[in-house]
Write a protein that holds these residues in place. Sequence first.
Motif, PDB file in Angstrom:
ATOM      1  N   ASP A 159       0.947  -1.272   0.013  1.00  0.00           N
ATOM      2  CA  ASP A 159       0.052   0.076   0.009  1.00  0.00           C
ATOM      3  C   ASP A 159       0.910   1.354   0.267  1.00  0.00           C
ATOM      4  O   ASP A 159       0.297   2.453   0.151  1.00  0.00           O
ATOM      5  CB  ASP A 159      -0.898  -0.098   1.171  1.00  0.00           C
ATOM      6  CG  ASP A 159      -0.130   0.215   2.458  1.00  0.00           C
ATOM      7  OD1 ASP A 159       0.923  -0.127   2.602  1.00  0.00           O
ATOM      8  OD2 ASP A 159      -0.887   0.076   3.527  1.00  0.00           O
ATOM      9  N   GLU A 216       3.295   1.979   2.342  1.00  0.00           N
ATOM     10  CA  GLU A 216       3.840   2.438   3.470  1.00  0.00           C
ATOM     11  C   GLU A 216       5.147   1.828   3.686  1.00  0.00           C
ATOM     12  O   GLU A 216       5.420   0.791   3.277  1.00  0.00           O
ATOM     13  CB  GLU A 216       3.130   1.794   4.624  1.00  0.00           C
ATOM     14  CG  GLU A 216       3.526   2.364   5.934  1.00  0.00           C
ATOM     15  CD  GLU A 216       2.562   2.000   7.161  1.00  0.00           C
ATOM     16  OE1 GLU A 216       3.144   1.603   8.391  1.00  0.00           O
ATOM     17  OE2 GLU A 216       1.575   2.317   7.108  1.00  0.00           O
ATOM     18  N   ALA A 254       8.746   1.467   6.197  1.00  0.00           N
ATOM     19  CA  ALA A 254       9.389   1.309   7.271  1.00  0.00           C
ATOM     20  C   ALA A 254      10.686   1.307   7.223  1.00  0.00           C
ATOM     21  O   ALA A 254      11.349   0.496   6.906  1.00  0.00           O
ATOM     22  CB  ALA A 254       8.773   0.074   8.110  1.00  0.00           C
ATOM     23  N   ILE A 277       4.744   9.549   8.884  1.00  0.00           N
ATOM     24  CA  ILE A 277       3.692   8.909   9.758  1.00  0.00           C
ATOM     25  C   ILE A 277       4.034   8.998  11.057  1.00  0.00           C
ATOM     26  O   ILE A 277       3.396   9.763  11.958  1.00  0.00           O
ATOM     27  CB  ILE A 277       3.327   7.699   9.347  1.00  0.00           C
ATOM     28  CG1 ILE A 277       2.813   7.492   7.817  1.00  0.00           C
ATOM     29  CG2 ILE A 277       1.992   7.039  10.175  1.00  0.00           C
ATOM     30  CD1 ILE A 277       2.431   6.257   7.358  1.00  0.00           C
ATOM     31  N   ARG A 317       7.962   5.630  10.175  1.00  0.00           N
ATOM     32  CA  ARG A 317       7.312   5.270   9.176  1.00  0.00           C
ATOM     33  C   ARG A 317       6.910   6.469   8.176  1.00  0.00           C
ATOM     34  O   ARG A 317       6.594   7.514   8.795  1.00  0.00           O
ATOM     35  CB  ARG A 317       5.829   4.487   9.543  1.00  0.00           C
ATOM     36  CG  ARG A 317       6.308   3.350  10.458  1.00  0.00           C
ATOM     37  CD  ARG A 317       5.099   2.511  10.919  1.00  0.00           C
ATOM     38  NE  ARG A 317       5.360   1.434  11.765  1.00  0.00           N
ATOM     39  CZ  ARG A 317       5.910   0.116  11.218  1.00  0.00           C
ATOM     40  NH1 ARG A 317       5.846   0.199   9.842  1.00  0.00           N
ATOM     41  NH2 ARG A 317       6.037  -0.608  11.726  1.00  0.00           N
ATOM     42  N   TYR A 318       6.689   6.207   6.928  1.00  0.00           N
ATOM     43  CA  TYR A 318       6.271   7.044   5.800  1.00  0.00           C
ATOM     44  C   TYR A 318       5.310   6.434   4.846  1.00  0.00           C
ATOM     45  O   TYR A 318       5.224   5.089   4.759  1.00  0.00           O
ATOM     46  CB  TYR A 318       7.593   7.350   4.965  1.00  0.00           C
ATOM     47  CG  TYR A 318       8.725   7.989   5.705  1.00  0.00           C
ATOM     48  CD1 TYR A 318       9.018   9.372   5.769  1.00  0.00           C
ATOM     49  CD2 TYR A 318       9.529   7.265   6.413  1.00  0.00           C
ATOM     50  CE1 TYR A 318      10.053   9.610   6.540  1.00  0.00           C
ATOM     51  CE2 TYR A 318      10.984   7.694   7.120  1.00  0.00           C
ATOM     52  CZ  TYR A 318      10.843   9.018   7.203  1.00  0.00           C
ATOM     53  OH  TYR A 318      11.887   9.436   7.924  1.00  0.00           O
ATOM     54  N   ARG A 319       4.595   7.488   4.121  1.00  0.00           N
ATOM     55  CA  ARG A 319       3.737   6.965   3.311  1.00  0.00           C
ATOM     56  C   ARG A 319       3.856   7.576   1.887  1.00  0.00           C
ATOM     57  O   ARG A 319       3.920   8.729   1.683  1.00  0.00           O
ATOM     58  CB  ARG A 319       2.293   7.399   3.506  1.00  0.00           C
ATOM     59  CG  ARG A 319       1.115   7.077   2.561  1.00  0.00           C
ATOM     60  CD  ARG A 319       0.711   5.710   2.697  1.00  0.00           C
ATOM     61  NE  ARG A 319       0.240   5.206   3.876  1.00  0.00           N
ATOM     62  CZ  ARG A 319      -0.287   4.054   4.379  1.00  0.00           C
ATOM     63  NH1 ARG A 319       0.020   3.012   3.507  1.00  0.00           N
ATOM     64  NH2 ARG A 319      -0.795   3.784   5.419  1.00  0.00           N
ATOM     65  N   SER A 347       2.619   8.351  -1.817  1.00  0.00           N
ATOM     66  CA  SER A 347       1.218   8.319  -2.144  1.00  0.00           C
ATOM     67  C   SER A 347       1.281   9.317  -3.570  1.00  0.00           C
ATOM     68  O   SER A 347       2.582  10.040  -4.056  1.00  0.00           O
ATOM     69  CB  SER A 347       0.260   9.218  -1.406  1.00  0.00           C
ATOM     70  OG  SER A 347       0.776  10.519  -1.192  1.00  0.00           O
TER      71      SER A 347
END
Length: 204
Positions: free
Chosen positions: A50, A52, A54, A73, A80-82, A84
Motif C-alpha cells: 500500500d 507504507e 518502514a 507518519i 514510518r512514511y507513506r 502516495s
Amino acid sequence: LAGALRWFGVVETGIVPGKSAVVRRPPTETPAPDDAGGTRQGAPLTIAADGEIALATPSPVRVWALLTFADPIAFERVCRYRLSAASLARALAAGFDSDQVVAFLRRQAGGALPDGLEDRIAAWARGYRRVRLRRALIVVPDDDAERAAVFDALAPLGLVVRDHGDAGLVVELTDDATDREVESLLHAVGFAPQWIAATRGGRT
C-alpha cells in the motif's frame, strides 16, 4: 535528544524505575556501510504493497531522501512514511524523476518492490502531467552561409546549438548563460544581432 539523535542511533533513551528518564551512548559497533548499499542485518527499510515504508535503520541521507517523496507518519524506533500520488507529485515538482524514486527504494529495500507498486508510481507520475521547459534562443542569419560561423561563435559558451533548417538555429540556454551573453559573443565576431518579435500562428 529523543528526536533525531535517537532516530539516527546516536543516543539511546529509557526510564530508570523510581528515578527519571536517562540517555546513554549506545555500545560501539563496527560501522555500517554507507547509504549506497545494504546494512549489517538486512535492508534498511521495508515497503508494503500500500506504499507504507518502514525505516528500521535511519540515517540523515535516508530520512532526507524519504521526506522528498513520502509523507512522514511516525518518527519512532522504526520510522514510518507513506508514499502516495501527492507525495510523489512533490518530488516531481522539485525536479526528481519517478525512476529515481524507484531506484532508491529498490536499493534500500534490497530488492524489487511489492507487486503493483511500481506500476502505481508510474501511473502517479503520468497523472502529474509534468511538461519540461527549457530556455532557448532562435538565431536566424540573413545569409544562410553564415550558419557555420554562428556555431563557431557560440562554441566558447559550450551551449547546445541545433540546426532546425528554415526555422533557424536553436540555442539552448543554461542557468549560467544568458541571452545577453549570446548577443555579446555574436557582436564580438562581427555579427549584428537584432531582436525581432515572434508572430502568432498555429501548430507547425
